[in-house]
Design a protein around this motif. Structure first.
Motif, PDB file in Angstrom:
ATOM      1  N   GLU A  18      -7.944  -3.563   5.140  1.00 25.14           N
ATOM      2  CA  GLU A  18      -7.109  -3.414   4.225  1.00 25.14           C
ATOM      3  C   GLU A  18      -6.631  -3.773   3.200  1.00 25.14           C
ATOM      4  OE1 GLU A  18      -4.582   1.285   3.898  1.00 25.14           O
ATOM      5  OE2 GLU A  18      -4.823   0.292   5.625  1.00 25.14           O
ATOM      6  N   ARG A  20      -4.181  -5.135   0.493  1.00 27.21           N
ATOM      7  CA  ARG A  20      -2.757  -4.495  -0.127  1.00 27.21           C
ATOM      8  C   ARG A  20      -2.359  -4.827  -1.508  1.00 27.21           C
ATOM      9  NH1 ARG A  20       1.032  -7.788   4.266  1.00 27.21           N
ATOM     10  NH2 ARG A  20       2.091  -5.760   3.801  1.00 27.21           N
ATOM     11  N   VAL A  74      -1.331   7.195  -4.930  1.00 25.55           N
ATOM     12  CA  VAL A  74      -1.897   8.469  -3.729  1.00 25.55           C
ATOM     13  C   VAL A  74      -3.057   7.464  -3.769  1.00 25.55           C
ATOM     14  CG1 VAL A  74      -2.930  10.112  -3.815  1.00 25.55           C
ATOM     15  CG2 VAL A  74      -1.097  10.554  -4.478  1.00 25.55           C
ATOM     16  N   GLU A  75      -3.592   7.079  -4.477  1.00 25.84           N
ATOM     17  CA  GLU A  75      -4.943   6.433  -4.595  1.00 25.84           C
ATOM     18  C   GLU A  75      -4.620   4.644  -4.029  1.00 25.84           C
ATOM     19  OE1 GLU A  75      -7.576   6.390  -7.903  1.00 25.84           O
ATOM     20  OE2 GLU A  75      -7.411   8.595  -7.954  1.00 25.84           O
ATOM     21  N   LYS A  76      -4.128   3.797  -4.291  1.00 24.12           N
ATOM     22  CA  LYS A  76      -3.504   2.606  -3.960  1.00 24.12           C
ATOM     23  C   LYS A  76      -3.221   2.564  -3.168  1.00 24.12           C
ATOM     24  CE  LYS A  76      -6.057   1.734  -8.330  1.00 24.12           C
ATOM     25  NZ  LYS A  76      -7.674   1.681  -8.048  1.00 24.12           N
ATOM     26  N   LYS A  77      -2.455   2.993  -2.664  1.00 24.95           N
ATOM     27  CA  LYS A  77      -1.700   3.059  -1.203  1.00 24.95           C
ATOM     28  C   LYS A  77      -0.910   1.602  -1.246  1.00 24.95           C
ATOM     29  CE  LYS A  77      -4.283   6.324   1.974  1.00 24.95           C
ATOM     30  NZ  LYS A  77      -4.872   7.085   1.140  1.00 24.95           N
ATOM     31  N   ASP A  79       1.828  -1.253  -1.259  1.00 26.10           N
ATOM     32  CA  ASP A  79       2.724  -1.871  -0.111  1.00 26.10           C
ATOM     33  C   ASP A  79       4.309  -1.381  -0.862  1.00 26.10           C
ATOM     34  OD1 ASP A  79       1.308  -2.968   2.527  1.00 26.10           O
ATOM     35  OD2 ASP A  79       0.314  -3.095   0.587  1.00 26.10           O
ATOM     36  N   ASP A  95       8.754  10.247   0.940  1.00 27.95           N
ATOM     37  CA  ASP A  95       7.349   9.339   1.415  1.00 27.95           C
ATOM     38  C   ASP A  95       7.927   8.142   1.440  1.00 27.95           C
ATOM     39  OD1 ASP A  95       5.813  11.306   0.502  1.00 27.95           O
ATOM     40  OD2 ASP A  95       4.737  10.365  -1.892  1.00 27.95           O
ATOM     41  N   TRP A  97       9.749   5.418   0.746  1.00 26.07           N
ATOM     42  CA  TRP A  97       9.809   4.121  -0.341  1.00 26.07           C
ATOM     43  C   TRP A  97      11.551   3.536  -0.536  1.00 26.07           C
ATOM     44  CZ3 TRP A  97       6.012   1.807  -1.800  1.00 26.07           C
ATOM     45  CH2 TRP A  97       4.725   2.386  -2.010  1.00 26.07           C
ATOM     46  N   GLN A 217       7.034   0.056   0.507  1.00 23.87           N
ATOM     47  CA  GLN A 217       6.382   1.469   1.715  1.00 23.87           C
ATOM     48  C   GLN A 217       6.711   1.093   3.095  1.00 23.87           C
ATOM     49  OE1 GLN A 217       5.816   3.963   3.577  1.00 23.87           O
ATOM     50  NE2 GLN A 217       5.292   4.854   1.525  1.00 23.87           N
ATOM     51  N   ARG A 220       4.086   0.612   5.406  1.00 24.25           N
ATOM     52  CA  ARG A 220       3.116  -0.489   5.747  1.00 24.25           C
ATOM     53  C   ARG A 220       3.115  -1.360   4.911  1.00 24.25           C
ATOM     54  NH1 ARG A 220       0.910   4.129   2.087  1.00 24.25           N
ATOM     55  NH2 ARG A 220       1.761   3.257   0.032  1.00 24.25           N
TER      56      ARG A 220
END
Length: 270
Positions: A18, A20, A74-77, A79, A95, A97, A217, A220
């Motif tokens: 995945e 980053r 939201v889309e890129k998620k 770190d 969320d 952060w 995050q 993550r």
């Protein structure tokens, strides 16, 4: 055993591979994406170097649009991210952060917001009600209402017209297409350089608001990674390869974030 080993690798592969990323959101800052994206990539390579990550570990994404920031987060998620205070107040706790470092700009870790008008037209916000109010901060209406205005005014009290570029809004004010413009500290400092800057004046100034910087995050990243990034950012502006990025965004340095400095604005948000 060999069969189950292959199955385990297939199950683990998506997580291991995945991508980053780091998302940098800078709405209304006056920095064009074509100028900022290369600087953001260079910035991230230096952060990787200072933080002990392999070069290319993180992919950078820069946006100057508030709505695109919301979508990319939201889309890129990512770190790690550099976000606005309004975004963090809206999403930070729920969320996961965590503030890591805070920028110091012109010797301060706070900024104020102002509403400027043509000289002699309005004395205060009461007189401005129902009139055309522009500016980049209006892209985050809840932040403006709860933090900047501290609940005393709503954007519906005015003819609110969010803009993506502060200069465009200020020119519209000069040309009487707008009656007022809300600006942040950086935008306000630029007014003196405009040919018509002497014709404008501020009729409102907010209380000092803490600057928001880099957040991590917690789901993550590990505590060690967040500490590594925090340490890397503290030495960033003093590094020869980091000075260009800091100058582009007007940053003196990055300081460790103290969560308590956001307590007052969190109370306003609630």
């Amino acid at each position: 055993m060999r069969r189950w080993g292959i199955v385990a690798l297939l199950v683990l592969a998506p997580a291991a591979l995945e991508a980053r990323s780091l998302v940098l959101c800078y709405p209304g800052g006056g920095v064009k994406a074509r100028d900022a994206q290369p600087s953001t990539e260079k910035m991230l390579r230096l952060v990787e170097q200072l933080g002990g990550w392999k070069a290319g570990t993180f992919e950078p994404f820069f946006t100057a649009k508030a709505d695109e920031c919301e979508r990319w987060m939201v889309e890129k998620k990512p770190d790690f991210a550099i976000v606005t205070l309004g975004y963090w107040l809206d999403h930070g706790a729920s969320d996961g952060w965590e503030p890591l470092v805070q920028p110091k700009v012109h010797g301060k870790t706070t900024e104020v917001f102002r509403v400027v008008v043509r000289k002699g037209t309005y004395r205060d916000l009461e007189g401005l009600k129902g009139k055309a109010l522009g500016g980049t901060p209006l892209a985050e209406p809840r932040f403006v209402e709860r933090v900047v205005f501290q609940g005393r005014y709503r954007l519906s009290d005015f003819d609110a017209r969010p803009t993506q570029q502060a200069l465009k809004a200020l020119r519209a004010l000069h040309e009487r297409e707008l009656e007022a413009v809300m600006v942040n500290d950086q935008q306000y400092r630029s007014i003196d350089s405009l040919p018509f800057g002497g014709e404008l004046e501020a009729i409102f100034q907010s209380e000092p608001v803490p600057l928001m910087g880099v957040v991590g995050q917690v789901q993550r990243t590990t505590p060690d990674e967040r500490k590594r990034l925090q340490k890397a950012m503290q030495g960033f502006c003093g590094h020869p390869d980091g000075k260009g990025f800091c100058e582009l965004f007007g940053i003196d340095a990055f300081l460790p974030a103290n969560g308590s400095v956001y307590d007052a604005v969190r109370a306003l948000w609630k």
